[in-house]
Design an enzyme around this catalytic site. Sequence first.
Site, PDB file in Angstrom:
ATOM      1  N   LYS A  91       0.845  -1.203   0.000  1.00 22.52           N
ATOM      2  CA  LYS A  91       0.000   0.000   0.000  1.00 22.52           C
ATOM      3  C   LYS A  91       0.877   1.249   0.000  1.00 22.52           C
ATOM      4  CE  LYS A  91      -3.780  -2.563   2.000  1.00 22.52           C
ATOM      5  NZ  LYS A  91      -4.442  -3.085   3.203  1.00 22.52           N
ATOM      6  N   GLN A 104      -5.077  -1.804   9.388  1.00 20.11           N
ATOM      7  CA  GLN A 104      -4.869  -3.128   8.790  1.00 20.11           C
ATOM      8  C   GLN A 104      -5.461  -4.216   9.702  1.00 20.11           C
ATOM      9  OE1 GLN A 104      -3.420  -3.674   5.661  1.00 20.11           O
ATOM     10  NE2 GLN A 104      -4.113  -5.772   5.973  1.00 20.11           N
ATOM     11  N   ASP A 160     -11.563   2.188   3.396  1.00 17.07           N
ATOM     12  CA  ASP A 160     -11.835   0.758   3.255  1.00 17.07           C
ATOM     13  C   ASP A 160     -13.339   0.489   3.131  1.00 17.07           C
ATOM     14  OD1 ASP A 160      -9.687  -0.962   3.123  1.00 17.07           O
ATOM     15  OD2 ASP A 160      -9.314  -0.962   5.284  1.00 17.07           O
TER      16      ASP A 160
END
Length: 271
Positions: free
Chosen positions: A40, A84, A107
């Site tokens: 990322k 994460q 997300d």
Amino acid sequence: MKEEVKNQVLRLKAEHGITPGLAVVIVGDDPASRVYVNNKKKACELVGFKSEEYALPEQTTQEDLLNLVKELNNKQDINGILVQLPLPKHLDDKAVIEAINPLKDVDAFHAVNVGKIMLGEYDFLPCTPAGVMEMLHAYDIPVCGKNCVVIGRSNIVGKPMAMLLLHENATVTICHSRTKNLSEVCSKADILVAAVGKPKFVTEDMVKDGAVVIDVGMDRDENGRLCGDVDFENVKQKCSYITPVPGGVGPMTIATLMKNTLKAAKIQNNL
Ligand code: NAP
């Protein structure tokens, strides 16, 4: 997709002096999570984002993590916040996601964003299912009226995947560990999406001739090598399209994250 984001970032910088920023929070030292976070970060560099990494120790408390999220919610130069997952077991991932400002939730896991997706009026789509839809579009694979089977019903992949297919007028079946006659259900799919988390779980007898097979899985085979949920070598003989692992859904997920962060920066700057 990354090229497109890169070009838009250049324009955003030149015309408005804005550089989109993404903060990635990682807790503990799970090796798979570390790889995803590094990928990322690399993607952020490529498209010209500012990226900040917060690597917290395994023993981080819920309070400390929530305080960091609050701090990031208030940071002007951070437009997207990604925590994460999975988090270490003592932390409540639901509470952490709910603490993220929905406008920075790139997300799309926050309840507000999940609700918007259900209604079909969203700012962001969850990266993995949205990446799959991008791929289907890029290859001109029709979805409308097709029988689509999604194996897996997680909040991150299975459920939103089914919803996005439904938004595009597919007839969708969601399968899970209690599904009866899984092979039979799967073998009727024009588009089969595997998000199970079990290496080479989907075998050729589960796939219709000419089907499109999307492999979301990121698993390890018996030799510890990265593989998907689909028995690629055998299934590929039978289907019209199949996504490889690595090199399929994974990179699309990251490209979609870049797209979402750019959109977040635009929304937050009223552009
Ligand atoms: P998850 O939360 O563990 O969900 C797995 C799903 O598979 C569950 O709904 C489970 O059913 C179902 N399942 C398990 N065994 C089954 C069986 N024997 N028959 C039918 N269904 C079964 O996993 P996830 O987070 O959705 O992730 C799935 C996979 O995608 C993993 O390999 C993960 O690493 C990968 N992934 C990849 C990306 C990417 O960017 N490529 C992103 C996210 C995840 P129940 O609900 O009944 O338990």
